[in-house]
Design a protein around this motif. Sequence first.
Motif, PDB file in Angstrom:
ATOM      1  N   ALA A 104      82.143  54.642  38.251  1.00  0.00           N
ATOM      2  CA  ALA A 104      81.052  54.909  39.187  1.00  0.00           C
ATOM      3  C   ALA A 104      80.136  53.702  39.376  1.00  0.00           C
ATOM      4  O   ALA A 104      79.485  53.570  40.413  1.00  0.00           O
ATOM      5  CB  ALA A 104      80.226  56.099  38.704  1.00  0.00           C
ATOM      6  N   LEU A 105      80.077  52.836  38.374  1.00  0.00           N
ATOM      7  CA  LEU A 105      79.152  51.700  38.430  1.00  0.00           C
ATOM      8  C   LEU A 105      79.537  50.725  39.538  1.00  0.00           C
ATOM      9  O   LEU A 105      80.700  50.342  39.667  1.00  0.00           O
ATOM     10  CB  LEU A 105      79.141  50.966  37.087  1.00  0.00           C
ATOM     11  N   LEU A 106      78.541  50.313  40.313  1.00  0.00           N
ATOM     12  CA  LEU A 106      78.766  49.358  41.391  1.00  0.00           C
ATOM     13  C   LEU A 106      77.984  48.057  41.163  1.00  0.00           C
ATOM     14  O   LEU A 106      78.548  46.978  41.172  1.00  0.00           O
ATOM     15  CB  LEU A 106      78.356  49.971  42.734  1.00  0.00           C
ATOM     16  N   VAL A 107      76.682  48.196  40.947  1.00  0.00           N
ATOM     17  CA  VAL A 107      75.797  47.033  40.800  1.00  0.00           C
ATOM     18  C   VAL A 107      74.937  47.212  39.554  1.00  0.00           C
ATOM     19  O   VAL A 107      74.517  48.331  39.240  1.00  0.00           O
ATOM     20  CB  VAL A 107      74.895  46.872  42.041  1.00  0.00           C
ATOM     21  N   SER A 108      74.679  46.124  38.859  1.00  0.00           N
ATOM     22  CA  SER A 108      73.789  46.145  37.699  1.00  0.00           C
ATOM     23  C   SER A 108      72.872  44.936  37.747  1.00  0.00           C
ATOM     24  O   SER A 108      73.237  43.885  38.282  1.00  0.00           O
ATOM     25  CB  SER A 108      74.586  46.160  36.392  1.00  0.00           C
ATOM     26  N   ILE A 109      71.659  45.121  37.197  1.00  0.00           N
ATOM     27  CA  ILE A 109      70.677  44.045  37.190  1.00  0.00           C
ATOM     28  C   ILE A 109      70.021  43.985  35.813  1.00  0.00           C
ATOM     29  O   ILE A 109      69.635  45.018  35.255  1.00  0.00           O
ATOM     30  CB  ILE A 109      69.586  44.254  38.259  1.00  0.00           C
ATOM     31  N   GLU A 110      69.919  42.786  35.288  1.00  0.00           N
ATOM     32  CA  GLU A 110      69.186  42.557  34.051  1.00  0.00           C
ATOM     33  C   GLU A 110      67.889  41.831  34.392  1.00  0.00           C
ATOM     34  O   GLU A 110      67.910  40.816  35.090  1.00  0.00           O
ATOM     35  CB  GLU A 110      70.021  41.728  33.070  1.00  0.00           C
ATOM     36  N   VAL A 111      66.770  42.365  33.933  1.00  0.00           N
ATOM     37  CA  VAL A 111      65.457  41.834  34.281  1.00  0.00           C
ATOM     38  C   VAL A 111      64.899  41.029  33.117  1.00  0.00           C
ATOM     39  O   VAL A 111      64.901  41.487  31.968  1.00  0.00           O
ATOM     40  CB  VAL A 111      64.484  42.976  34.651  1.00  0.00           C
ATOM     41  N   LYS A 112      64.409  39.840  33.419  1.00  0.00           N
ATOM     42  CA  LYS A 112      63.814  38.969  32.407  1.00  0.00           C
ATOM     43  C   LYS A 112      62.422  38.534  32.861  1.00  0.00           C
ATOM     44  O   LYS A 112      62.232  38.156  34.020  1.00  0.00           O
ATOM     45  CB  LYS A 112      64.677  37.716  32.188  1.00  0.00           C
ATOM     46  N   GLU A 119      67.344  33.239  26.281  1.00  0.00           N
ATOM     47  CA  GLU A 119      67.524  34.385  27.176  1.00  0.00           C
ATOM     48  C   GLU A 119      68.760  34.204  28.053  1.00  0.00           C
ATOM     49  O   GLU A 119      69.453  35.173  28.364  1.00  0.00           O
ATOM     50  CB  GLU A 119      66.280  34.572  28.044  1.00  0.00           C
ATOM     51  N   ALA A 120      69.041  32.977  28.439  1.00  0.00           N
ATOM     52  CA  ALA A 120      70.238  32.715  29.237  1.00  0.00           C
ATOM     53  C   ALA A 120      71.500  33.076  28.464  1.00  0.00           C
ATOM     54  O   ALA A 120      72.435  33.674  29.009  1.00  0.00           O
ATOM     55  CB  ALA A 120      70.281  31.255  29.670  1.00  0.00           C
ATOM     56  N   GLU A 121      71.541  32.747  27.176  1.00  0.00           N
ATOM     57  CA  GLU A 121      72.686  33.104  26.334  1.00  0.00           C
ATOM     58  C   GLU A 121      72.829  34.618  26.233  1.00  0.00           C
ATOM     59  O   GLU A 121      73.946  35.156  26.281  1.00  0.00           O
ATOM     60  CB  GLU A 121      72.524  32.497  24.939  1.00  0.00           C
ATOM     61  N   LYS A 122      71.708  35.319  26.093  1.00  0.00           N
ATOM     62  CA  LYS A 122      71.752  36.780  26.047  1.00  0.00           C
ATOM     63  C   LYS A 122      72.279  37.353  27.357  1.00  0.00           C
ATOM     64  O   LYS A 122      73.049  38.324  27.364  1.00  0.00           O
ATOM     65  CB  LYS A 122      70.354  37.337  25.760  1.00  0.00           C
ATOM     66  N   CYS A 123      71.858  36.769  28.460  1.00  0.00           N
ATOM     67  CA  CYS A 123      72.313  37.229  29.778  1.00  0.00           C
ATOM     68  C   CYS A 123      73.815  37.062  29.927  1.00  0.00           C
ATOM     69  O   CYS A 123      74.512  37.944  30.452  1.00  0.00           O
ATOM     70  CB  CYS A 123      71.593  36.469  30.887  1.00  0.00           C
ATOM     71  N   VAL A 157      70.985  38.695  37.549  1.00  0.00           N
ATOM     72  CA  VAL A 157      69.850  38.456  36.655  1.00  0.00           C
ATOM     73  C   VAL A 157      68.632  38.229  37.539  1.00  0.00           C
ATOM     74  O   VAL A 157      68.649  37.376  38.434  1.00  0.00           O
ATOM     75  CB  VAL A 157      70.082  37.233  35.745  1.00  0.00           C
ATOM     76  N   PHE A 158      67.592  39.008  37.294  1.00  0.00           N
ATOM     77  CA  PHE A 158      66.339  38.901  38.053  1.00  0.00           C
ATOM     78  C   PHE A 158      65.252  38.457  37.091  1.00  0.00           C
ATOM     79  O   PHE A 158      64.907  39.177  36.158  1.00  0.00           O
ATOM     80  CB  PHE A 158      65.979  40.260  38.665  1.00  0.00           C
ATOM     81  N   ALA A 159      64.719  37.259  37.310  1.00  0.00           N
ATOM     82  CA  ALA A 159      63.716  36.693  36.395  1.00  0.00           C
ATOM     83  C   ALA A 159      62.391  36.486  37.115  1.00  0.00           C
ATOM     84  O   ALA A 159      62.361  36.036  38.261  1.00  0.00           O
ATOM     85  CB  ALA A 159      64.210  35.378  35.814  1.00  0.00           C
ATOM     86  N   LYS A 172      70.254  23.118  37.107  1.00  0.00           N
ATOM     87  CA  LYS A 172      70.086  23.330  35.666  1.00  0.00           C
ATOM     88  C   LYS A 172      70.190  24.812  35.306  1.00  0.00           C
ATOM     89  O   LYS A 172      70.786  25.177  34.288  1.00  0.00           O
ATOM     90  CB  LYS A 172      68.737  22.772  35.216  1.00  0.00           C
ATOM     91  N   GLU A 173      69.610  25.671  36.159  1.00  0.00           N
ATOM     92  CA  GLU A 173      69.674  27.109  35.889  1.00  0.00           C
ATOM     93  C   GLU A 173      71.104  27.611  35.993  1.00  0.00           C
ATOM     94  O   GLU A 173      71.572  28.405  35.166  1.00  0.00           O
ATOM     95  CB  GLU A 173      68.779  27.867  36.887  1.00  0.00           C
ATOM     96  N   ALA A 174      71.807  27.130  36.995  1.00  0.00           N
ATOM     97  CA  ALA A 174      73.209  27.538  37.170  1.00  0.00           C
ATOM     98  C   ALA A 174      74.058  27.063  35.999  1.00  0.00           C
ATOM     99  O   ALA A 174      74.926  27.798  35.507  1.00  0.00           O
ATOM    100  CB  ALA A 174      73.761  26.984  38.483  1.00  0.00           C
TER     101      ALA A 174
END
Length: 251
Positions: A104-112, A119-123, A157-159, A172-174
């Motif tokens: 059922a899952l289509l889209v997911s977002i992790e908020v930072k 945090e990037a490693e966790k993401c 990922v939404f920061a 650098k972020e990429a």
Amino acid sequence: MRKRIHQGHAVPDFVDRFGIAIAHFSLRIRETKNIRHRGAKGAERETDIRHFLKELLPSRYEVVIGEAVDLFGNKSPQMDVIIFDRDKNFPFYAGDYFVIPAEALLVSIEVKSKLNAAEAEKCIKSATDLKDLRPGKQKIVRNVGTETNKFRYFHVVFAYDTDLGETDWATKEADRLTNGSSTAIDFVYVLDRGLINLKDRKVMPEDNETGQALVALHFAINNFLDRENGRRDPAPYFSYATDLNRFWKKT
């Protein structure tokens, strides 16, 4: 006489709708800056993003916090936002927290609140674990093409902030969100900076007056939902329930 809309010009009603939603979202962002407790601030911001998306997506889509589980019993990490079609599927558990089938899952977002190296490693780990699920007992694919019965997830990922300076920020972020090779994260949006498409290594800088990168993120999510949901069957709930048969006893 009807007014003609020229190609390349935004439709006023569309602009107004997004403008109002972005204005409300921006107001909530300023309000959460005054919350000192980190956990409370994070919860408020996650709720704000869910409300923002829910306001703009078609009503059939549920936008909630939760996780997904596959037919092997594997669970995804907790995601701050998960999106699924509530007309086609239903959750195993619904309340303040949802548990849904992997199909059922289509889209997911992790908020930072703030992106940094840790945090990037966790993401990366969360996104990799998420895409290790086996919906339909199959591996997640990147591109469907002409194949049927394949599953894709769109993960963002939404920061609200980043510790990187503005010079060459997007590159650098990429780099740190792909860690050289990982492509489990599809897009990253950083408030006041912009939107990065990690697969294509492209960036759209944010314009705080128009919210162009935020609008582009919405379109990326909406377009994915439209394409992916249209080719999906409902989740195989009977297959998830077959283990219940062992509880039957002869009378």
